[in-house]
Design a protein around this motif. Structure first.
Motif, short mmCIF file in Angstrom:
data_model
loop_
_atom_site.label_atom_id
_atom_site.label_comp_id
_atom_site.label_asym_id
_atom_site.label_seq_id
_atom_site.Cartn_x
_atom_site.Cartn_y
_atom_site.Cartn_z
N THR A 1 1.75 6.86 -6.63
CA THR A 1 0.93 7.82 -6.99
C THR A 1 1.11 9.35 -6.71
OG1 THR A 1 -0.97 5.97 -6.61
CG2 THR A 1 -1.82 8.43 -6.66
N SER A 2 1.89 9.28 -5.41
CA SER A 2 2.09 10.59 -5.07
C SER A 2 3.25 11.31 -6.04
CB SER A 2 2.78 10.60 -3.72
OG SER A 2 1.83 10.45 -2.80
N ASP A 3 4.15 10.49 -6.65
CA ASP A 3 5.29 10.79 -7.57
C ASP A 3 4.44 11.14 -8.89
OD1 ASP A 3 7.17 10.33 -5.74
OD2 ASP A 3 7.71 8.37 -6.45
N GLU A 4 3.57 10.40 -9.40
CA GLU A 4 3.04 10.57 -10.63
C GLU A 4 2.04 12.02 -10.58
OE1 GLU A 4 0.51 7.31 -11.45
OE2 GLU A 4 2.17 5.85 -11.86
N ALA B 1 0.79 -1.36 0.00
CA ALA B 1 0.08 0.03 -0.04
C ALA B 1 0.84 1.26 0.01
CB ALA B 1 -0.85 -0.14 1.25
N MET B 2 2.02 1.29 0.72
CA MET B 2 2.86 2.30 0.72
C MET B 2 3.62 2.68 -0.53
SD MET B 2 2.47 4.01 3.51
CE MET B 2 3.84 5.25 3.58
#
Length: 76
Positions: A63-66, A56-57
């Motif tokens: 997702t955060s990087d994208e 999950a992390m």
């Protein structure tokens, strides 16, 4: 190596599972953990919970990087 050297309590096995996230375990610790996981009913469930959290992390970071890359590409 005596078998008693490879015995671990659930508390010790849980500590090894958590430590394994940060560092490589020694060979005796790895063997003891594997033996404990084969013999214990609860600790494999805890291991699965840790693996689920790791996955999950990793997805969250991806997702955060994208989304961060998209914001950066729109800046002047």
């Amino acid at each position: 190596m005596k078998f008693t050297l490879l015995r671990r309590s659930c508390k010790e096995a849980a500590a090894l599972l958590v430590a394994r996230e940060d560092r490589a375990l020694s060979l005796p610790d790895t063997m003891a953990l594997r033996l404990h996981l084969m013999a214990c009913k609860a600790c494999p469930q805890f291991e699965n919970q840790i693996l689920t959290m790791r996955q999950a992390m990793a997805r969250w970071r991806q997702t955060s990087d994208e989304s961060g890359n998209k914001r950066d590409s729109n800046r002047p």
